[in-house]
Design a protein around this motif. Structure first.
Motif, PDB file in Angstrom:
ATOM      1  N   PRO A  96      39.080 -33.107   7.685  1.00 38.55           N
ATOM      2  CA  PRO A  96      38.735 -31.718   8.047  1.00 38.55           C
ATOM      3  C   PRO A  96      39.029 -31.391   9.508  1.00 38.55           C
ATOM      4  O   PRO A  96      39.522 -30.298   9.817  1.00 38.55           O
ATOM      5  CB  PRO A  96      37.229 -31.650   7.751  1.00 38.55           C
ATOM      6  CG  PRO A  96      36.998 -32.684   6.722  1.00 38.55           C
ATOM      7  CD  PRO A  96      37.937 -33.803   7.050  1.00 38.55           C
ATOM      8  N   ARG A 104      22.943 -26.778   7.381  1.00 31.97           N
ATOM      9  CA  ARG A 104      24.390 -26.734   7.213  1.00 31.97           C
ATOM     10  C   ARG A 104      25.154 -26.581   8.522  1.00 31.97           C
ATOM     11  O   ARG A 104      26.309 -27.025   8.624  1.00 31.97           O
ATOM     12  CB  ARG A 104      24.762 -25.587   6.267  1.00 31.97           C
ATOM     13  CG  ARG A 104      24.309 -25.812   4.829  1.00 31.97           C
ATOM     14  CD  ARG A 104      24.691 -24.622   3.952  1.00 31.97           C
ATOM     15  NE  ARG A 104      24.385 -24.881   2.558  1.00 31.97           N
ATOM     16  CZ  ARG A 104      25.241 -25.400   1.686  1.00 31.97           C
ATOM     17  NH1 ARG A 104      26.453 -25.744   2.088  1.00 31.97           N
ATOM     18  NH2 ARG A 104      24.907 -25.587   0.430  1.00 31.97           N
ATOM     19  N   GLU A 147      36.311 -25.658   4.886  1.00 28.07           N
ATOM     20  CA  GLU A 147      35.196 -26.270   4.163  1.00 28.07           C
ATOM     21  C   GLU A 147      35.362 -26.152   2.653  1.00 28.07           C
ATOM     22  O   GLU A 147      34.903 -27.022   1.900  1.00 28.07           O
ATOM     23  CB  GLU A 147      33.883 -25.626   4.605  1.00 28.07           C
ATOM     24  CG  GLU A 147      33.498 -25.982   6.020  1.00 28.07           C
ATOM     25  CD  GLU A 147      32.187 -25.351   6.452  1.00 28.07           C
ATOM     26  OE1 GLU A 147      31.819 -25.518   7.620  1.00 28.07           O
ATOM     27  OE2 GLU A 147      31.537 -24.698   5.609  1.00 28.07           O
ATOM     28  N   GLN A 148      36.016 -25.079   2.196  1.00 24.56           N
ATOM     29  CA  GLN A 148      36.228 -24.922   0.760  1.00 24.56           C
ATOM     30  C   GLN A 148      37.211 -25.955   0.233  1.00 24.56           C
ATOM     31  O   GLN A 148      37.075 -26.438  -0.888  1.00 24.56           O
ATOM     32  CB  GLN A 148      36.737 -23.505   0.480  1.00 24.56           C
ATOM     33  CG  GLN A 148      35.792 -22.412   0.907  1.00 24.56           C
ATOM     34  CD  GLN A 148      34.410 -22.599   0.314  1.00 24.56           C
ATOM     35  OE1 GLN A 148      34.252 -22.650  -0.905  1.00 24.56           O
ATOM     36  NE2 GLN A 148      33.403 -22.709   1.160  1.00 24.56           N
ATOM     37  N   GLY A 205      29.023 -27.211   4.835  1.00 30.79           N
ATOM     38  CA  GLY A 205      28.738 -26.441   6.038  1.00 30.79           C
ATOM     39  C   GLY A 205      28.430 -24.990   5.743  1.00 30.79           C
ATOM     40  O   GLY A 205      28.129 -24.605   4.612  1.00 30.79           O
ATOM     41  N   TYR A 243      27.122 -29.566  10.323  1.00 32.37           N
ATOM     42  CA  TYR A 243      28.392 -29.988   9.737  1.00 32.37           C
ATOM     43  C   TYR A 243      29.544 -29.108  10.237  1.00 32.37           C
ATOM     44  O   TYR A 243      30.611 -29.593  10.600  1.00 32.37           O
ATOM     45  CB  TYR A 243      28.320 -29.926   8.208  1.00 32.37           C
ATOM     46  CG  TYR A 243      27.398 -30.955   7.606  1.00 32.37           C
ATOM     47  CD1 TYR A 243      27.833 -32.254   7.379  1.00 32.37           C
ATOM     48  CD2 TYR A 243      26.089 -30.638   7.258  1.00 32.37           C
ATOM     49  CE1 TYR A 243      26.998 -33.214   6.817  1.00 32.37           C
ATOM     50  CE2 TYR A 243      25.234 -31.588   6.701  1.00 32.37           C
ATOM     51  CZ  TYR A 243      25.698 -32.865   6.485  1.00 32.37           C
ATOM     52  OH  TYR A 243      24.860 -33.805   5.945  1.00 32.37           O
ATOM     53  N   THR A 244      29.309 -27.793  10.254  1.00 27.96           N
ATOM     54  CA  THR A 244      30.351 -26.877  10.721  1.00 27.96           C
ATOM     55  C   THR A 244      30.600 -27.035  12.209  1.00 27.96           C
ATOM     56  O   THR A 244      31.752 -27.070  12.667  1.00 27.96           O
ATOM     57  CB  THR A 244      29.951 -25.423  10.401  1.00 27.96           C
ATOM     58  OG1 THR A 244      29.828 -25.257   8.991  1.00 27.96           O
ATOM     59  CG2 THR A 244      30.998 -24.444  10.939  1.00 27.96           C
ATOM     60  N   THR A 265      30.764 -22.993   3.030  1.00 23.19           N
ATOM     61  CA  THR A 265      30.359 -23.139   1.635  1.00 23.19           C
ATOM     62  C   THR A 265      29.136 -22.290   1.331  1.00 23.19           C
ATOM     63  O   THR A 265      29.037 -21.662   0.267  1.00 23.19           O
ATOM     64  CB  THR A 265      30.058 -24.613   1.324  1.00 23.19           C
ATOM     65  OG1 THR A 265      31.196 -25.414   1.672  1.00 23.19           O
ATOM     66  CG2 THR A 265      29.730 -24.811  -0.142  1.00 23.19           C
ATOM     67  N   SER A 275      35.335 -29.417   0.217  1.00 23.80           N
ATOM     68  CA  SER A 275      33.956 -29.424  -0.328  1.00 23.80           C
ATOM     69  C   SER A 275      32.964 -29.833   0.755  1.00 23.80           C
ATOM     70  O   SER A 275      32.087 -30.681   0.534  1.00 23.80           O
ATOM     71  CB  SER A 275      33.863 -30.378  -1.530  1.00 23.80           C
ATOM     72  OG  SER A 275      34.753 -29.987  -2.541  1.00 23.80           O
ATOM     73  N   TRP A 276      33.125 -29.235   1.923  1.00 23.08           N
ATOM     74  CA  TRP A 276      32.318 -29.597   3.086  1.00 23.08           C
ATOM     75  C   TRP A 276      30.991 -28.844   3.058  1.00 23.08           C
ATOM     76  O   TRP A 276      30.961 -27.636   2.863  1.00 23.08           O
ATOM     77  CB  TRP A 276      33.093 -29.252   4.360  1.00 23.08           C
ATOM     78  CG  TRP A 276      32.569 -29.906   5.600  1.00 23.08           C
ATOM     79  CD1 TRP A 276      31.914 -29.293   6.629  1.00 23.08           C
ATOM     80  CD2 TRP A 276      32.669 -31.278   5.964  1.00 23.08           C
ATOM     81  NE1 TRP A 276      31.594 -30.200   7.601  1.00 23.08           N
ATOM     82  CE2 TRP A 276      32.046 -31.432   7.217  1.00 23.08           C
ATOM     83  CE3 TRP A 276      33.219 -32.401   5.338  1.00 23.08           C
ATOM     84  CZ2 TRP A 276      31.958 -32.656   7.856  1.00 23.08           C
ATOM     85  CZ3 TRP A 276      33.136 -33.622   5.975  1.00 23.08           C
ATOM     86  CH2 TRP A 276      32.517 -33.738   7.220  1.00 23.08           C
ATOM     87  N   ALA A 321      37.361 -22.840  10.198  1.00 23.02           N
ATOM     88  CA  ALA A 321      36.463 -23.891   9.710  1.00 23.02           C
ATOM     89  C   ALA A 321      35.814 -23.496   8.391  1.00 23.02           C
ATOM     90  O   ALA A 321      35.609 -24.334   7.510  1.00 23.02           O
ATOM     91  CB  ALA A 321      35.395 -24.197  10.761  1.00 23.02           C
TER      92      ALA A 321
END
Length: 341
Positions: A207, A121, A281-282, A288, A124-125, A291, A285-286, A277
């Motif tokens: 994002p 994950r 993400e919430q 990372g 992605y972040t 979530t 729906s990311w 960040a």
């Protein structure tokens, strides 16, 4: 003029015989980087203690959370035994430290090791946050310095007012609201970009924009204020008598001072973008770390919470250290300004 005294001669070592001071500490950069490494290690030790304490301070039974609300007492006790929650605190702390240095960061109550989940994950972040930070630094300096140059000496007063008003309003909008508005406009209304997920490269656009637009507005106002103050300084006004080209004045005399001042103030702001960040993400729906943390909190998966906070905390510390290194590279006086602190 900056002092030529080496760090090895400073009062930090005044009670230490010179023969016990390593020669490499005579280099300002070596002493500077050594102090930053010490800061990194101390911050790491602090975060290890804090993240370990999370399980001790959070109310509730971690074994019950891991076994499930409907589990029998026997199952809960077996779960507590398998997770090592019945061991003394000091032994659990040593096990936690061992998991960190092994790279596993502990074992999730749900699926696999924490390290494996973070490894999946974190990219992605970090891609979104890193891109947003880079965009923030570039656009903030371009906008801040550009507006200052265009409105110098009272010219285009309307532009200065519009810039201040727009940046203040946009900066005041929370990141989740900015993200929602971007989805409504560009995903639902115009259909130009995906509303969420990370299935295609275009999914990264909204994002990153949602995360960066607020800090761009905030930092650009700081840059404009610092640039405007620098233009009023005597050394800048003196260049008018030298009949230097405007490009030379702005690049050689204005920009270095603005960069130094703005970077000094931007460290905490850029670190805060990591927290932003997680919220972003919430909205999108990311997939990372944000979530992952929210899901871990809901399911009380404490090892995942611990590992994620540890990783994000170290990322924030590293960002601030890189800002300090950039400051020292731009203005070498920063190498010695804190050498005795």
């Amino acid at each position: 003029m900056a002092s030529t005294q080496s760090p090895a001669d400073s009062k930090v070592f005044k009670f230490v015989p010179r023969r016990f001071v390593p020669e490499w500490l005579g280099s300002p950069w070596a002493w500077f980087l050594t102090r930053k490494l010490g800061t990194l290690l101390l911050s790491f030790a602090f975060l290890v203690v804090v993240t370990f304490s999370i399980v001790l301070l959070i109310p509730g039974d971690a074994a019950r959370a891991a076994a499930g609300p409907d589990a029998s007492l026997d199952v809960v006790e077996a779960t507590r035994q398998s997770l090592g929650l019945n061991e003394p605190v000091w032994r659990r702390f040593l096990n936690y430290v061992g998991d960190i240095f092994s790279g596993t960061l502990g074992t999730s109550f749900r699926v696999g090791t924490v390290g494996e989940q973070i490894a999946v994950r974190a990219p992605y972040t970090l891609i979104v946050a890193g891109s947003a930070i880079l965009i923030t630094l570039i656009l903030a300096f371009v906008l801040g310095v550009g507006v200052t140059v265009l409105t110098r000496d009272g010219r285009r007063a309307w532009l200065a007012q519009v810039f201040s008003w727009v940046t203040a309003v946009v900066d005041a909008i929370p990141v989740y609201v900015r993200g929602t508005l971007l989805i409504i406009v560009f995903a639902l209304s115009l259909g130009m970009l995906p509303a969420g997920g990370a299935q295609q490269p275009s999914s990264f656009v909204l994002p990153i924009v949602a995360l960066a637009i607020g800090p761009v507005c905030s930092l650009s106002r700081i840059v404009r204020r610092e640039a405007d103050s620098a233009l009023q300084a005597n050394y800048i006004r003196t260049t008018d008598g030298w009949r230097l080209a405007g490009r030379t004045v702005y690049l050689k005399y204005l920009l270095p001072n603005v960069v130094t001042a703005a970077l000094t103030l931007s460290g905490l702001m850029l670190s805060g973008m990591i927290g932003g960040a997680l919220v972003m993400e919430q909205v999108f729906s990311w997939p990372g770390l944000g979530t992952s943390v929210v899901n871990a909190i809901i399911t009380r998966d404490y090892p995942v919470i611990q590992g994620t906070i540890l990783v994000l905390g170290m990322v924030a510390v590293i960002i601030n250290i890189l800002i300090d290194v950039a400051l020292a590279a731009v203005d070498p006086r920063h190498l010695e300004s804190r050498s005795d602190s």
